[in-house]
Write a protein that holds these residues in place. Sequence first.
Motif, PDB file in Angstrom:
ATOM      1  N   MET A  98      23.770  23.509  25.992  1.00 29.55           N
ATOM      2  CA  MET A  98      22.455  23.378  26.740  1.00 29.55           C
ATOM      3  C   MET A  98      22.563  23.703  28.075  1.00 29.55           C
ATOM      4  O   MET A  98      21.465  24.185  28.609  1.00 29.55           O
ATOM      5  CB  MET A  98      21.961  21.635  26.845  1.00 29.55           C
ATOM      6  CG  MET A  98      20.833  21.650  26.920  1.00 29.55           C
ATOM      7  SD  MET A  98      19.636  22.302  25.666  1.00 29.55           S
ATOM      8  CE  MET A  98      17.980  21.705  26.239  1.00 29.55           C
ATOM      9  N   ILE A  99      23.746  23.461  28.753  1.00 28.84           N
ATOM     10  CA  ILE A  99      24.014  24.078  30.084  1.00 28.84           C
ATOM     11  C   ILE A  99      23.455  25.663  30.366  1.00 28.84           C
ATOM     12  O   ILE A  99      23.081  26.106  31.210  1.00 28.84           O
ATOM     13  CB  ILE A  99      25.205  23.385  30.953  1.00 28.84           C
ATOM     14  CG1 ILE A  99      25.024  23.793  32.355  1.00 28.84           C
ATOM     15  CG2 ILE A  99      26.236  24.248  30.184  1.00 28.84           C
ATOM     16  CD1 ILE A  99      26.060  22.967  33.287  1.00 28.84           C
ATOM     17  N   PHE A 100      24.178  26.403  29.231  1.00 24.52           N
ATOM     18  CA  PHE A 100      23.966  27.837  29.312  1.00 24.52           C
ATOM     19  C   PHE A 100      22.469  27.937  29.167  1.00 24.52           C
ATOM     20  O   PHE A 100      21.842  29.088  30.080  1.00 24.52           O
ATOM     21  CB  PHE A 100      24.713  28.168  28.067  1.00 24.52           C
ATOM     22  CG  PHE A 100      26.109  28.148  28.411  1.00 24.52           C
ATOM     23  CD1 PHE A 100      26.835  29.013  29.213  1.00 24.52           C
ATOM     24  CD2 PHE A 100      26.849  27.175  27.461  1.00 24.52           C
ATOM     25  CE1 PHE A 100      28.270  28.929  29.326  1.00 24.52           C
ATOM     26  CE2 PHE A 100      28.176  26.973  27.583  1.00 24.52           C
ATOM     27  CZ  PHE A 100      28.829  27.897  28.530  1.00 24.52           C
ATOM     28  N   HIS A 112      20.033  26.210  30.514  1.00 23.13           N
ATOM     29  CA  HIS A 112      19.188  25.940  31.850  1.00 23.13           C
ATOM     30  C   HIS A 112      19.884  26.890  32.685  1.00 23.13           C
ATOM     31  O   HIS A 112      19.032  27.097  33.669  1.00 23.13           O
ATOM     32  CB  HIS A 112      19.891  24.409  32.463  1.00 23.13           C
ATOM     33  CG  HIS A 112      19.454  23.270  31.335  1.00 23.13           C
ATOM     34  ND1 HIS A 112      17.881  23.192  31.291  1.00 23.13           N
ATOM     35  CD2 HIS A 112      19.779  22.251  30.848  1.00 23.13           C
ATOM     36  CE1 HIS A 112      17.749  22.071  30.564  1.00 23.13           C
ATOM     37  NE2 HIS A 112      18.832  21.575  30.128  1.00 23.13           N
ATOM     38  N   LEU A 113      21.122  27.382  32.733  1.00 24.91           N
ATOM     39  CA  LEU A 113      21.714  28.406  33.803  1.00 24.91           C
ATOM     40  C   LEU A 113      20.851  29.715  33.548  1.00 24.91           C
ATOM     41  O   LEU A 113      20.534  30.287  34.593  1.00 24.91           O
ATOM     42  CB  LEU A 113      23.129  28.573  33.275  1.00 24.91           C
ATOM     43  CG  LEU A 113      24.413  27.824  33.995  1.00 24.91           C
ATOM     44  CD1 LEU A 113      25.654  28.216  33.535  1.00 24.91           C
ATOM     45  CD2 LEU A 113      24.038  27.826  35.486  1.00 24.91           C
ATOM     46  N   PHE A 114      20.638  30.135  32.194  1.00 18.51           N
ATOM     47  CA  PHE A 114      19.887  31.460  32.019  1.00 18.51           C
ATOM     48  C   PHE A 114      18.406  31.196  32.532  1.00 18.51           C
ATOM     49  O   PHE A 114      18.098  32.152  33.241  1.00 18.51           O
ATOM     50  CB  PHE A 114      19.848  31.601  30.401  1.00 18.51           C
ATOM     51  CG  PHE A 114      19.147  33.080  30.061  1.00 18.51           C
ATOM     52  CD1 PHE A 114      19.912  34.141  30.228  1.00 18.51           C
ATOM     53  CD2 PHE A 114      17.727  33.246  29.860  1.00 18.51           C
ATOM     54  CE1 PHE A 114      19.369  35.361  30.099  1.00 18.51           C
ATOM     55  CE2 PHE A 114      17.353  34.160  29.677  1.00 18.51           C
ATOM     56  CZ  PHE A 114      17.961  35.320  29.785  1.00 18.51           C
ATOM     57  N   VAL A 115      17.764  30.196  32.266  1.00  8.22           N
ATOM     58  CA  VAL A 115      16.375  30.061  32.775  1.00  8.22           C
ATOM     59  C   VAL A 115      16.385  29.851  33.999  1.00  8.22           C
ATOM     60  O   VAL A 115      15.458  30.486  34.806  1.00  8.22           O
ATOM     61  CB  VAL A 115      15.554  28.755  31.930  1.00  8.22           C
ATOM     62  CG1 VAL A 115      14.430  28.617  32.517  1.00  8.22           C
ATOM     63  CG2 VAL A 115      15.572  29.106  30.588  1.00  8.22           C
ATOM     64  N   THR A 116      17.273  29.085  34.822  1.00  2.00           N
ATOM     65  CA  THR A 116      17.236  29.107  36.200  1.00  2.00           C
ATOM     66  C   THR A 116      17.437  30.138  37.103  1.00  2.00           C
ATOM     67  O   THR A 116      16.648  30.709  37.831  1.00  2.00           O
ATOM     68  CB  THR A 116      18.266  28.003  36.568  1.00  2.00           C
ATOM     69  OG1 THR A 116      17.858  26.450  36.074  1.00  2.00           O
ATOM     70  CG2 THR A 116      18.350  27.739  37.914  1.00  2.00           C
ATOM     71  N   THR A 121      30.994  27.324  38.440  1.00  2.00           N
ATOM     72  CA  THR A 121      31.040  26.046  39.020  1.00  2.00           C
ATOM     73  C   THR A 121      30.297  24.939  38.248  1.00  2.00           C
ATOM     74  O   THR A 121      30.747  23.748  37.885  1.00  2.00           O
ATOM     75  CB  THR A 121      30.744  25.965  40.552  1.00  2.00           C
ATOM     76  OG1 THR A 121      31.433  26.848  41.140  1.00  2.00           O
ATOM     77  CG2 THR A 121      31.081  24.556  41.079  1.00  2.00           C
ATOM     78  N   ALA A 122      29.013  25.417  37.697  1.00  2.00           N
ATOM     79  CA  ALA A 122      28.019  24.494  37.033  1.00  2.00           C
ATOM     80  C   ALA A 122      28.886  24.230  35.855  1.00  2.00           C
ATOM     81  O   ALA A 122      28.864  22.951  35.269  1.00  2.00           O
ATOM     82  CB  ALA A 122      26.836  25.244  36.933  1.00  2.00           C
ATOM     83  N   VAL A 123      29.141  25.136  34.965  1.00  2.00           N
ATOM     84  CA  VAL A 123      29.778  24.670  33.530  1.00  2.00           C
ATOM     85  C   VAL A 123      31.141  24.071  33.737  1.00  2.00           C
ATOM     86  O   VAL A 123      31.623  23.072  32.952  1.00  2.00           O
ATOM     87  CB  VAL A 123      30.131  26.233  32.819  1.00  2.00           C
ATOM     88  CG1 VAL A 123      30.959  26.084  31.570  1.00  2.00           C
ATOM     89  CG2 VAL A 123      28.720  26.803  32.548  1.00  2.00           C
ATOM     90  N   GLN A 124      31.796  24.459  34.678  1.00  2.00           N
ATOM     91  CA  GLN A 124      33.130  23.645  35.037  1.00  2.00           C
ATOM     92  C   GLN A 124      32.934  22.202  35.399  1.00  2.00           C
ATOM     93  O   GLN A 124      33.649  21.340  34.897  1.00  2.00           O
ATOM     94  CB  GLN A 124      33.888  24.033  36.172  1.00  2.00           C
ATOM     95  CG  GLN A 124      35.588  23.783  35.954  1.00  2.00           C
ATOM     96  CD  GLN A 124      36.327  24.726  37.137  1.00  2.00           C
ATOM     97  OE1 GLN A 124      35.920  25.053  38.062  1.00  2.00           O
ATOM     98  NE2 GLN A 124      37.491  25.232  36.428  1.00  2.00           N
ATOM     99  N   HIS A 125      31.877  21.780  36.082  1.00  2.00           N
ATOM    100  CA  HIS A 125      31.483  20.482  36.443  1.00  2.00           C
ATOM    101  C   HIS A 125      30.928  19.739  35.202  1.00  2.00           C
ATOM    102  O   HIS A 125      31.008  18.423  35.080  1.00  2.00           O
ATOM    103  CB  HIS A 125      30.550  20.463  37.651  1.00  2.00           C
ATOM    104  CG  HIS A 125      31.395  20.632  38.898  1.00  2.00           C
ATOM    105  ND1 HIS A 125      30.529  20.423  40.182  1.00  2.00           N
ATOM    106  CD2 HIS A 125      32.533  20.980  39.254  1.00  2.00           C
ATOM    107  CE1 HIS A 125      31.636  20.872  41.154  1.00  2.00           C
ATOM    108  NE2 HIS A 125      32.539  21.272  40.647  1.00  2.00           N
ATOM    109  N   ALA A 126      30.523  20.549  34.337  1.00  2.00           N
ATOM    110  CA  ALA A 126      29.909  19.969  33.112  1.00  2.00           C
ATOM    111  C   ALA A 126      31.031  19.393  32.121  1.00  2.00           C
ATOM    112  O   ALA A 126      30.891  18.941  31.098  1.00  2.00           O
ATOM    113  CB  ALA A 126      29.313  20.731  32.446  1.00  2.00           C
ATOM    114  N   GLY A 127      32.544  19.947  32.354  1.00  2.00           N
ATOM    115  CA  GLY A 127      33.429  19.295  31.766  1.00  2.00           C
ATOM    116  C   GLY A 127      34.003  20.396  30.701  1.00  2.00           C
ATOM    117  O   GLY A 127      34.948  19.972  29.991  1.00  2.00           O
TER     118      GLY A 127
END
Length: 190
Positions: A1-3, A5-9, A69-75
């Motif tokens: 899901m983060i991907f 969000h990253l793409f849209v953002t 960084t965002a994906v890494q912080h997502a665990g």
Amino acid sequence: MIFLHLFVTFFIIGLFGFGGGYGMLSLIQGEVVHHWHWMTTAEFTDIVAVSQMTPGPIGINSATYCGYTAVQHAGMGNGMAILGSVTATFALVLPSLILMVLISKLFMKYMHTSLVQSLFLGLRPAVVGLLGAATLLLMTPDNFSTPSVNLWQFCISCFLFIATFLGTKFFKINPIKMILYCGAAGWLLL
């Protein structure tokens, strides 16, 4: 899901990021720090510093590091973090690619019309505003300290900021030299 969000953002940032990479910095910070909380202000400041030092446009470099960084912080692991970098970078560049392909012929045909000239005149203040916002958003206690926390660091930071502005604006000192001078002064004084 983060991907997703990253793409849209980063697609939206790429779509509305007039003024180049520095103009995008305030948009990127607003999304990744304040809206999504993918990183802290201090981490974003570090990303901006690294993005300025690495070759390439600062907006694209920032998107690359923010995605990682965002994906890494997502665990997720390093492999998925690299995919986050690719996703954010691709999403940031995609609107420009699409728009350039679609309007390049029309622009060449109509670039000298009064309507197109008026549009570009209207975009100039927006670009200046975005660059000013990027500057103001980086003027944080993480970068400048505060007089109550560390008066010396605050005064030196303000002095270096003013000296850099005056040196590049009025004395026409090469910005690369100013960066080196301020880095040496910061190292010696802080």
